[in-house]
Design an enzyme around this catalytic site. Structure first.
Site, short mmCIF file in Angstrom:
data_model
loop_
_atom_site.label_atom_id
_atom_site.label_comp_id
_atom_site.label_asym_id
_atom_site.label_seq_id
_atom_site.Cartn_x
_atom_site.Cartn_y
_atom_site.Cartn_z
N ASP A 96 64.22 43.25 23.55
CA ASP A 96 65.09 43.39 22.37
C ASP A 96 64.30 43.11 21.11
OD1 ASP A 96 67.44 43.69 20.87
OD2 ASP A 96 67.88 41.55 21.00
N ASP B 110 66.99 48.12 15.21
CA ASP B 110 67.52 47.29 16.29
C ASP B 110 67.58 48.07 17.59
OD1 ASP B 110 68.75 45.32 17.76
OD2 ASP B 110 70.70 45.52 16.79
#
Length: 473
Positions: free
Chosen positions: A351, A148
């Site tokens: 992201d 992430d």
């Protein structure tokens, strides 16, 4: 036999012929022809995925198995799966927006009474959709972690799971079986502002051991001991890696063992391995659940000429995130008339965990209008959750869609793979995979659906992000 060289055409016929050929060539170069079947992920063939060549600092990327579904035109379960995916994605976006909002009060898992309340049905942490295998301990245990770029802290579930552990694919890590594990004490300099900056929560203390907590907007969380361990990536071994050994973990994390934080904080994996990898990493996300991607650490010097770079921006209110300067968009070869100020108001982050790209309302309206115009020959379908531009492709075997491009400073254009333009709930509900933010001041998010099959390079040390032709399938 006729000799073609002796055939003559009137000037207007030649002109029309040239115009027709030119139009067809231009149309084909600015559009994709894709099969309807390719829009539906299928995990059943993942075992047959070919192995990609890789170095010791390269990990294979796979989609989380719990995100696999097989849509059909008549399956209500399929619609539910896609709906849940979009709801989880929105939950993540809400958390990101709240973290960056000056008006929002950050939650602290040591100060809330809801810490032991199970996560709400249908909601999740939404930390990402792609997993990699990382070794923990001595001897090492290989664990599947969600990687992430939107978070900093690395944590895994640990025995004895004092409070609660969710079900995961691998055996839960037992630190007592590792020769290299130690706890971080409460009087350590790291058990303070540094840990808080990585987790957004004030550390606690239990029997002289530092306790971390990380909580999200939907009440998903992990709480446990702050520890030091040896981790292994391929042949690369890193002793004294700081991470969280979770003893109370609740949320829909799929079957993963935890999260690998690749943000910009000093406690992130990127920062802790900077001596070896030079503050640089890259990935290529697979477009299909049955395909394999790559997560590579370290930089290439020099980078291939095919890689286009844009500056990595810094903001004091979002050190965990990777900001870049989105300045425009194109549909079908035509650049949309969107003012640069539209994108600059809230800024943009890239992201790996957000699925659907979020755009300022004005930018999304321009994109939607141009896309619908280009797709006018196809019947509209029912909207799906946050997606309002959907089509009914019942009876079609192939479709033609316009190419979409994103422009970043200083003017580079990054194309979106055809499988990143649409997301399918069913044959009768195939939607444009972009969504608007609720407010012009909200941060824009370049999501992973639009990054598939690109080589995305994070050269953190040189403050730039690059995009090139993908090295994965």
């Amino acid at each position: 036999m006729n000799n073609l060289s002796t055939i003559s055409f009137p000037p207007f016929v030649l002109l029309m012929l040239c115009f027709t050929l030119s139009f067809q060539s231009s149309h084909q170069s600015h559009h994709h022809v894709i099969s309807i079947h390719s829009l539906f992920p299928n995990c059943s063939s993942s075992k047959g995925t070919k192995k990609l060549s890789q170095s010791p600092s390269t990990l294979e990327i796979h989609q989380r198995h719990d995100l696999c579904w097989q849509p059909t035109s008549s399956s209500s379960d399929t619609t539910k799966s896609t709906q849940q995916l979009l709801e989880e994605d929105q939950s993540r976006v809400d958390t990101i927006q709240a973290k960056l909002s000056k008006k929002s009060k950050k939650q602290d898992p040591f100060q809330t009474k809801k810490i032991t309340v199970p996560v709400q049905s249908g909601r999740s942490l939404g930390t990402g959709n792609y997993v990699v295998r990382v070794g923990f301990g001595t001897p090492k245990s290989d664990l599947s972690l969600i990687f992430d770029t939107g978070s900093d802290f690395t944590w895994i579930q640990c025995e004895p799971c004092v409070k609660a552990c969710y079900d995961q694919q691998d055996p839960v890590f037992n630190p007592s079986n590792s020769k290299s594990y130690t706890n971080v004490t409460c009087d350590s300099q790291l058990c303070g502002p540094k840990l808080r900056s990585a987790t957004s929560a004030t550390p606690g203390c239990a029997s002289s051991t530092c306790v971390y907590g990380i909580q999200y907007g939907d009440q998903s969380f992990s709480v446990g001991y702050f520890g030091v361990e040896t981790i292994t990536l391929g042949q690369d071994v890193f002793p004294n890696f700081y991470f969280g050994c979770g003893q109370n973990n609740q949320g829909l994390f799929g079957k993963s063992a935890g999260v690998l934080g690749l943000g910009r904080n000093s406690l992130s994996f990127v920062s802790q391995t900077a001596t070896k990898y030079g503050n640089a990493f890259s990935y290529c996300l697979p477009a299909a659940a049955s395909a394999t991607g790559l997560l590579k650490f370290g930089s290439s010097n020099p980078y291939p000429r095919t890689v286009k770079f844009t500056p990595m921006l810094s903001r004091s209110d979002g050190a965990s995130f990777y900001f870049l300067d989105l300045i425009g968009m194109s549909v079908g070869g035509y650049k949309l008339g969107i003012s640069g100020s539209v994108f600059a108001t809230g800024g943009t982050i890239i992201d790996s965990g957000t699925v659907i790209t979020r755009l300022p309302p004005a930018a999304y309206e321009a994109l939607r209008g141009a896309f619908r115009k280009a797709m006018a020959k196809y019947p509209l379908g029912k909207p799906a959750s946050i997606l309002d531009t959907c089509y009914d492709f019942t009876g079609y075997s192939t479709i033609t869609i316009p190419k979409i491009g994103l422009f970043f400073r200083p003017g580079i254009e990054v194309g979106v793979d055809p499988l990143g333009v649409l997301i399918a709930a069913s044959v009768s509900q195939v939607c444009l995979a972009f969504a608007p933010n609720g407010d012009p001041g909200d941060v824009g998010i370049y999501g992973n659906k639009q990054q598939v099959k690109l080589d995305v390079i994070y050269d953190v040390g040189n403050s730039k992000i690059g995009f090139g032709p993908g090295s994965c399938n």
